[in-house]
Design an enzyme around this catalytic site. Structure first.
Site, PDB file in Angstrom:
ATOM      1  N   ASN A  67       1.642   3.017  -2.562  1.00 49.48           N
ATOM      2  CA  ASN A  67       0.932   3.948  -3.454  1.00 49.48           C
ATOM      3  C   ASN A  67      -0.316   4.488  -2.774  1.00 49.48           C
ATOM      4  O   ASN A  67      -0.628   5.674  -2.878  1.00 49.48           O
ATOM      5  CB  ASN A  67       0.572   3.251  -4.766  1.00 49.48           C
ATOM      6  CG  ASN A  67       1.735   3.218  -5.735  1.00 49.48           C
ATOM      7  OD1 ASN A  67       2.032   4.205  -6.395  1.00 49.48           O
ATOM      8  ND2 ASN A  67       2.420   2.099  -5.778  1.00 49.48           N
ATOM      9  N   LEU A  91      -4.625  -7.162  -7.262  1.00 44.43           N
ATOM     10  CA  LEU A  91      -4.187  -8.274  -8.124  1.00 44.43           C
ATOM     11  C   LEU A  91      -5.308  -9.078  -8.766  1.00 44.43           C
ATOM     12  O   LEU A  91      -5.052 -10.016  -9.498  1.00 44.43           O
ATOM     13  CB  LEU A  91      -3.257  -9.197  -7.324  1.00 44.43           C
ATOM     14  CG  LEU A  91      -1.975  -8.513  -6.828  1.00 44.43           C
ATOM     15  CD1 LEU A  91      -1.041  -9.507  -6.172  1.00 44.43           C
ATOM     16  CD2 LEU A  91      -1.258  -7.805  -7.975  1.00 44.43           C
ATOM     17  N   ASN A 109      -5.810   2.399 -13.218  1.00 45.03           N
ATOM     18  CA  ASN A 109      -4.827   1.466 -12.669  1.00 45.03           C
ATOM     19  C   ASN A 109      -3.426   1.970 -12.981  1.00 45.03           C
ATOM     20  O   ASN A 109      -3.218   2.715 -13.928  1.00 45.03           O
ATOM     21  CB  ASN A 109      -5.031   0.087 -13.322  1.00 45.03           C
ATOM     22  CG  ASN A 109      -4.034  -0.957 -12.822  1.00 45.03           C
ATOM     23  OD1 ASN A 109      -3.823  -1.076 -11.622  1.00 45.03           O
ATOM     24  ND2 ASN A 109      -3.430  -1.695 -13.756  1.00 45.03           N
ATOM     25  N   GLU A 147       6.156   5.998  -9.570  1.00 47.69           N
ATOM     26  CA  GLU A 147       4.751   5.753  -9.162  1.00 47.69           C
ATOM     27  C   GLU A 147       4.330   6.790  -8.121  1.00 47.69           C
ATOM     28  O   GLU A 147       3.294   7.451  -8.237  1.00 47.69           O
ATOM     29  CB  GLU A 147       4.612   4.352  -8.566  1.00 47.69           C
ATOM     30  CG  GLU A 147       4.824   3.252  -9.555  1.00 47.69           C
ATOM     31  CD  GLU A 147       4.828   1.879  -8.914  1.00 47.69           C
ATOM     32  OE1 GLU A 147       4.959   1.768  -7.680  1.00 47.69           O
ATOM     33  OE2 GLU A 147       4.669   0.911  -9.668  1.00 47.69           O
ATOM     34  N   GLY A 153       0.794  -1.230   0.000  1.00 48.51           N
ATOM     35  CA  GLY A 153       0.000   0.000   0.000  1.00 48.51           C
ATOM     36  C   GLY A 153       0.823   1.275   0.000  1.00 48.51           C
ATOM     37  O   GLY A 153       0.323   2.326   0.402  1.00 48.51           O
ATOM     38  N   HIS A 192       0.413   0.463 -13.727  1.00 45.03           N
ATOM     39  CA  HIS A 192       1.160  -0.774 -14.011  1.00 45.03           C
ATOM     40  C   HIS A 192       2.651  -0.417 -14.065  1.00 45.03           C
ATOM     41  O   HIS A 192       3.021   0.567 -14.713  1.00 45.03           O
ATOM     42  CB  HIS A 192       0.685  -1.383 -15.342  1.00 45.03           C
ATOM     43  CG  HIS A 192       1.331  -2.686 -15.655  1.00 45.03           C
ATOM     44  ND1 HIS A 192       1.005  -3.855 -15.012  1.00 45.03           N
ATOM     45  CD2 HIS A 192       2.335  -2.992 -16.518  1.00 45.03           C
ATOM     46  CE1 HIS A 192       1.770  -4.840 -15.474  1.00 45.03           C
ATOM     47  NE2 HIS A 192       2.583  -4.333 -16.378  1.00 45.03           N
ATOM     48  N   ASP A 200      -4.885  -4.986 -17.724  1.00 49.19           N
ATOM     49  CA  ASP A 200      -3.840  -4.057 -18.222  1.00 49.19           C
ATOM     50  C   ASP A 200      -4.074  -3.642 -19.667  1.00 49.19           C
ATOM     51  O   ASP A 200      -3.124  -3.485 -20.440  1.00 49.19           O
ATOM     52  CB  ASP A 200      -2.445  -4.742 -18.125  1.00 49.19           C
ATOM     53  CG  ASP A 200      -2.098  -5.036 -16.685  1.00 49.19           C
ATOM     54  OD1 ASP A 200      -1.351  -6.003 -16.457  1.00 49.19           O
ATOM     55  OD2 ASP A 200      -2.589  -4.325 -15.799  1.00 49.19           O
TER      56      ASP A 200
HETATM   57  C1  GRF Z   1       3.142  -1.231  -7.675  1.00 47.68           C
HETATM   58  O1  GRF Z   1       4.301  -1.738  -8.296  1.00 47.68           O
HETATM   59  C2  GRF Z   1       2.136  -0.905  -8.751  1.00 47.68           C
HETATM   60  O2  GRF Z   1       2.719  -0.461  -9.961  1.00 47.68           O
HETATM   61  C3  GRF Z   1       1.497  -2.226  -8.975  1.00 47.68           C
HETATM   62  O3  GRF Z   1       1.423  -2.845  -7.706  1.00 47.68           O
HETATM   63  C4  GRF Z   1       2.434  -2.296  -6.869  1.00 47.68           C
HETATM   64  C5  GRF Z   1       1.777  -1.721  -5.643  1.00 47.68           C
HETATM   65  O4  GRF Z   1       2.766  -1.443  -4.700  1.00 47.68           O
HETATM   66  N1  GRF Z   1       0.197  -2.054  -9.560  1.00 47.68           N
HETATM   67  P1  GRF Z   1       2.307  -0.826  -3.271  1.00 47.68           P
HETATM   68  O5  GRF Z   1       1.469  -1.870  -2.582  1.00 47.68           O
HETATM   69  O6  GRF Z   1       1.519   0.427  -3.572  1.00 47.68           O
HETATM   70  O7  GRF Z   1       3.606  -0.531  -2.582  1.00 47.68           O
END
Ligand code: GRF
Length: 199
Positions: A21, A92, A109, A181, A19, A111, A152
């Site tokens: 992000n 996922l 999303n 990100e 988490g 990626h 995707d």
């Molecule tokens: C990131 O690499 C994002 O690009 C992918 O899943 C990962 C999430 O990482 N969709 P986090 O849980 O936010 O650290």
């Protein structure tokens, strides 16, 4: 009327893992005038994102596979929570058609590669970076895109590249990607929502 909307745009963040992000998105919208994170949706008990939700005092739903794919896909719960926009931040599972149609063009999303390369089922997290390094490509990056019924696959919104240097490993590449990100995702989410509001 000062033109401010009656209510803030409410985001649901869907995540399965750590988490980081999600945390950056929460931080970014913490004092935002028109957008707020209203819900965290997770499919994995004990995932780091759930501790973030409780620490931040954000409601969360721990979803069940059966109900998600063969039930109502939590459409009623998300509507009940007033969700206007869905952000996948390391989620996922594939998003069921019921959600894609109900929140049409309002699910995005991120990626960790330059789609359409290195996307699709099974290519997530370190699997992506391993595939990129093994391919011998000299660059990778992030792709932020709309979500449709296919993994995707939705229309791209934003891409940013990183150079892959001699000696880079899947781990060092993952670090470079994560910086991008965290730098871009919250800002692009805001941009997409504001463009939609002004359209
Ligand atoms: C990131 O690499 C994002 O690009 C992918 O899943 C990962 C999430 O990482 N969709 P986090 O849980 O936010 O650290």
């Amino acid at each position: 009327m000062n033109g401010a909307p009656h209510h803030k745009v409410r985001l649901a963040i869907f995540a399965s893992g750590t988490g980081t992000n999600a945390q950056k998105i929460i931080d970014y919208f913490r004092a935002h005038p028109t957008i707020q994170v209203g819900l965290i949706v997770c499919n994995k008990a004990g995932a780091g994102v759930l501790s973030i939700a409780s620490r931040e005092g954000i409601p969360h739903i721990l979803i069940d596979k059966e109900k998600f794919f063969r039930g109502n896909a939590y459409v009623d719960e998300l509507k009940g929570s007033g969700i206007d926009f869905i952000v996948l931040a390391g989620f996922l599972w594939k998003v069921p058609a019921a959600l894609v149609s109900t929140w049409h063009k309002r699910i995005i999303n991120i990626h960790p590669a330059l789609l359409p390369k290195f996307g699709g089922k099974g290519l997530y997290g370190h699997h992506v970076h391993e595939a990129v390094i093994n391919s011998g490509d000299t660059e990778s990056g992030i792709t932020i895109h709309y979500v449709d019924e296919i993994y995707d696959h939705g229309a791209p919104i934003f891409q940013e590249k990183v150079i892959i240097e001699e000696g880079d490993t899947p781990e060092t590449l993952a670090k470079k990607i994560q910086i991008l990100e965290h730098l871009h995702f919250p800002r692009i989410i805001e941009k997409v929502i504001e463009e939609k509001q002004n359209s």
